[in-house]
Design a protein around this motif. Sequence first.
Motif, PDB file in Angstrom:
ATOM      1  N   SER A   1      -3.116   0.868 -14.827  1.00 14.58           N
ATOM      2  CA  SER A   1      -2.445   1.871 -13.986  1.00 14.58           C
ATOM      3  C   SER A   1      -1.991   1.234 -12.681  1.00 14.58           C
ATOM      4  O   SER A   1      -2.327   0.090 -12.373  1.00 14.58           O
ATOM      5  CB  SER A   1      -3.375   3.050 -13.699  1.00 14.58           C
ATOM      6  OG  SER A   1      -4.512   2.622 -12.963  1.00 14.58           O
ATOM      7  N   ARG A   2      -1.220   1.995 -11.909  1.00 16.78           N
ATOM      8  CA  ARG A   2      -0.758   1.540 -10.609  1.00 16.78           C
ATOM      9  C   ARG A   2      -1.308   2.449  -9.521  1.00 16.78           C
ATOM     10  O   ARG A   2      -1.728   3.575  -9.787  1.00 16.78           O
ATOM     11  CB  ARG A   2       0.781   1.529 -10.554  1.00 16.78           C
ATOM     12  CG  ARG A   2       1.423   0.500 -11.475  1.00 16.78           C
ATOM     13  CD  ARG A   2       2.941   0.477 -11.270  1.00 16.78           C
ATOM     14  NE  ARG A   2       3.288   0.192  -9.893  1.00 16.78           N
ATOM     15  CZ  ARG A   2       3.384  -1.052  -9.385  1.00 16.78           C
ATOM     16  NH1 ARG A   2       3.164  -2.097 -10.155  1.00 16.78           N
ATOM     17  NH2 ARG A   2       3.722  -1.225  -8.120  1.00 16.78           N
ATOM     18  N   ILE A   3      -1.277   1.953  -8.290  1.00 17.64           N
ATOM     19  CA  ILE A   3      -1.815   2.680  -7.144  1.00 17.64           C
ATOM     20  C   ILE A   3      -0.702   2.985  -6.147  1.00 17.64           C
ATOM     21  O   ILE A   3       0.128   2.123  -5.837  1.00 17.64           O
ATOM     22  CB  ILE A   3      -2.918   1.866  -6.440  1.00 17.64           C
ATOM     23  CG1 ILE A   3      -4.123   1.666  -7.357  1.00 17.64           C
ATOM     24  CG2 ILE A   3      -3.347   2.554  -5.130  1.00 17.64           C
ATOM     25  CD1 ILE A   3      -4.872   2.930  -7.710  1.00 17.64           C
ATOM     26  N   LEU A   4      -0.674   4.215  -5.658  1.00 11.97           N
ATOM     27  CA  LEU A   4       0.148   4.601  -4.516  1.00 11.97           C
ATOM     28  C   LEU A   4      -0.805   4.856  -3.365  1.00 11.97           C
ATOM     29  O   LEU A   4      -1.594   5.797  -3.394  1.00 11.97           O
ATOM     30  CB  LEU A   4       0.967   5.857  -4.822  1.00 11.97           C
ATOM     31  CG  LEU A   4       1.716   6.495  -3.643  1.00 11.97           C
ATOM     32  CD1 LEU A   4       2.710   5.525  -3.033  1.00 11.97           C
ATOM     33  CD2 LEU A   4       2.406   7.789  -4.076  1.00 11.97           C
ATOM     34  N   SER A   5      -0.767   3.994  -2.360  1.00 11.15           N
ATOM     35  CA  SER A   5      -1.688   4.093  -1.227  1.00 11.15           C
ATOM     36  C   SER A   5      -1.085   4.978  -0.147  1.00 11.15           C
ATOM     37  O   SER A   5      -0.011   4.692   0.385  1.00 11.15           O
ATOM     38  CB  SER A   5      -1.978   2.698  -0.660  1.00 11.15           C
ATOM     39  OG  SER A   5      -2.765   2.787   0.512  1.00 11.15           O
ATOM     40  N   LEU A   6      -1.780   6.069   0.173  1.00 14.84           N
ATOM     41  CA  LEU A   6      -1.349   6.973   1.232  1.00 14.84           C
ATOM     42  C   LEU A   6      -2.459   7.056   2.277  1.00 14.84           C
ATOM     43  O   LEU A   6      -3.542   7.601   2.014  1.00 14.84           O
ATOM     44  CB  LEU A   6      -1.050   8.358   0.655  1.00 14.84           C
ATOM     45  CG  LEU A   6       0.113   8.419  -0.337  1.00 14.84           C
ATOM     46  CD1 LEU A   6       0.266   9.819  -0.909  1.00 14.84           C
ATOM     47  CD2 LEU A   6       1.416   7.971   0.320  1.00 14.84           C
TER      48      LEU A   6
ATOM     49  N   VAL B   1      -3.941   7.224  -4.053  1.00 20.71           N
ATOM     50  CA  VAL B   1      -5.233   7.151  -3.380  1.00 20.71           C
ATOM     51  C   VAL B   1      -5.024   7.620  -1.948  1.00 20.71           C
ATOM     52  O   VAL B   1      -4.456   6.899  -1.125  1.00 20.71           O
ATOM     53  CB  VAL B   1      -5.810   5.723  -3.423  1.00 20.71           C
ATOM     54  CG1 VAL B   1      -7.092   5.632  -2.607  1.00 20.71           C
ATOM     55  CG2 VAL B   1      -6.068   5.295  -4.864  1.00 20.71           C
ATOM     56  N   ILE B   2      -5.451   8.855  -1.675  1.00 17.94           N
ATOM     57  CA  ILE B   2      -5.338   9.404  -0.327  1.00 17.94           C
ATOM     58  C   ILE B   2      -6.637   9.079   0.395  1.00 17.94           C
ATOM     59  O   ILE B   2      -7.686   9.661   0.121  1.00 17.94           O
ATOM     60  CB  ILE B   2      -5.085  10.920  -0.361  1.00 17.94           C
ATOM     61  CG1 ILE B   2      -3.785  11.216  -1.127  1.00 17.94           C
ATOM     62  CG2 ILE B   2      -5.008  11.485   1.048  1.00 17.94           C
ATOM     63  CD1 ILE B   2      -3.473  12.705  -1.245  1.00 17.94           C
ATOM     64  N   ASP B   3      -6.567   8.134   1.319  1.00 25.23           N
ATOM     65  CA  ASP B   3      -7.783   7.537   1.875  1.00 25.23           C
ATOM     66  C   ASP B   3      -7.364   6.674   3.053  1.00 25.23           C
ATOM     67  O   ASP B   3      -6.279   6.863   3.605  1.00 25.23           O
ATOM     68  CB  ASP B   3      -8.456   6.698   0.772  1.00 25.23           C
ATOM     69  CG  ASP B   3      -9.952   6.562   0.955  1.00 25.23           C
ATOM     70  OD1 ASP B   3     -10.365   6.006   1.989  1.00 25.23           O
ATOM     71  OD2 ASP B   3     -10.719   6.997   0.081  1.00 25.23           O
ATOM     72  N   SER B   4      -8.187   5.701   3.407  1.00 26.89           N
ATOM     73  CA  SER B   4      -7.703   4.647   4.294  1.00 26.89           C
ATOM     74  C   SER B   4      -6.824   3.720   3.456  1.00 26.89           C
ATOM     75  O   SER B   4      -6.804   3.801   2.224  1.00 26.89           O
ATOM     76  CB  SER B   4      -8.876   3.889   4.924  1.00 26.89           C
ATOM     77  OG  SER B   4      -9.717   3.313   3.937  1.00 26.89           O
ATOM     78  N   GLY B   5      -6.074   2.849   4.107  1.00 28.28           N
ATOM     79  CA  GLY B   5      -5.092   2.036   3.407  1.00 28.28           C
ATOM     80  C   GLY B   5      -5.712   1.064   2.411  1.00 28.28           C
ATOM     81  O   GLY B   5      -6.855   0.634   2.557  1.00 28.28           O
ATOM     82  N   VAL B   6      -4.943   0.713   1.392  1.00 25.90           N
ATOM     83  CA  VAL B   6      -5.390  -0.219   0.359  1.00 25.90           C
ATOM     84  C   VAL B   6      -4.857  -1.616   0.666  1.00 25.90           C
ATOM     85  O   VAL B   6      -3.684  -1.791   1.003  1.00 25.90           O
ATOM     86  CB  VAL B   6      -4.900   0.231  -1.033  1.00 25.90           C
ATOM     87  CG1 VAL B   6      -5.283  -0.786  -2.102  1.00 25.90           C
ATOM     88  CG2 VAL B   6      -5.464   1.604  -1.371  1.00 25.90           C
ATOM     89  N   ASP B   7      -5.722  -2.619   0.550  1.00 27.78           N
ATOM     90  CA  ASP B   7      -5.333  -4.007   0.765  1.00 27.78           C
ATOM     91  C   ASP B   7      -4.567  -4.502  -0.461  1.00 27.78           C
ATOM     92  O   ASP B   7      -5.138  -4.680  -1.538  1.00 27.78           O
ATOM     93  CB  ASP B   7      -6.584  -4.868   0.985  1.00 27.78           C
ATOM     94  CG  ASP B   7      -6.234  -6.300   1.396  1.00 27.78           C
ATOM     95  OD1 ASP B   7      -5.055  -6.688   1.276  1.00 27.78           O
ATOM     96  OD2 ASP B   7      -7.148  -7.032   1.826  1.00 27.78           O
TER      97      ASP B   7
END
Length: 385
Positions: free
Chosen positions: A112-117, A52-58
């Motif tokens: 699924s899993r998330i990679l926060s960028l 997820v290329i966005d603001s950071g994930v909590d």
Amino acid sequence: MLAAARALTAALLLFTGASADPVREQQQWVLDALNVEQAWNVTKGKGVTVAVIDSGVDVDVKELKGRVSVGPDMTAGVISRELPPGRHGTAMAGLIAASGEDDGLIGVAPESRILSLTMVTDEDPELVVPPPEQDEDQQVSDSPLARALRYAANHGAKVISMSIGSYGPLRSEREAVSYALGRGVVLVAAVGNDGLTNYARQNSTSYWSFPAGYPGVIGVAATDKQGRRAPFSSDNLSVLVAAPGVGVPVVKRESGYEMSEGTSSAAALVAGVAALIKSRYPNLPPEQVAQALASSARGRPAAGYDDQTGFGVVDAAAALNAAERLTGEQRSVAPGMEHFGQGEDSPMPTPPGPDPLRLWLYGGGVLFALVMFCGAIIVLNQRKE
């Protein structure tokens, strides 16, 4: 500089939901619109990481806890900064991968899993007018998005969700898009919320937003509960498919839920469907994932395609079926152009050189002729005697 003018594509309108209904009931129409529950009979996205290329994930949201990896801050180049989780990025991650813990919100690919960028913050200004024309080759050699795309492709992401955008392409981003596609990563992006701008009214089309405008990126428009294009959704040829983007429940930072409006939500939902496809068919290349999404979409426009909803609203179960058919194909067929690629394959070309069967027939004919010739000579000699 365009690289510094990156903004949240959706200008996501987040507001506290007025309904007291449980969040799962509020989001049921979204799951139905995408036919997600039928797709879950096949897969729920296990084994797939979505960047997820966005603001950071909590990472502390209950529906995402234990399933989010946080990459480096992409906004700072070589300098590492600690940025707080973002409202927007957390909401998008939940639409993709929320687990439904304690009857909470459930994502399209809940296993699924998330990679926060982190590439933007929630406070970044929104772009409202196109930037001045620039020569793409004279632009900066790198950008936060280019770095994020390469990082995600090199660290196990099979799908990249980009609910972000800016006006104007960058060479470094175009090259990073090609790099990620070359590594088999599916790229999904929001097309933007410029459908009601003066530019759109005057030109009957919306200004293009990037990364949705780069070749190979699946551009997603927003629709309402009736499957109609949301008025704010950008309309141009970057639109491939559509998904719900009006009144979509999302998770909040820390806890709770809000309602969202924008193409951001639509893109995240389609990224979740792409994760389902990659979970079931991990070797399916990005172009065929896009083909599966487009060829199986519901509510297809009368002409087959238009620049408002693309090929229609994504159907998760039908897309999985389409992907299954594509796994046996050796070449990609553009949606709507099936007559150029279906049917029986042509026979293999004859290898160069003499045909053995024809050689035997020819040799046998020659031998037979020689025997007959010799026999005729013997008969003639006998008559003379």
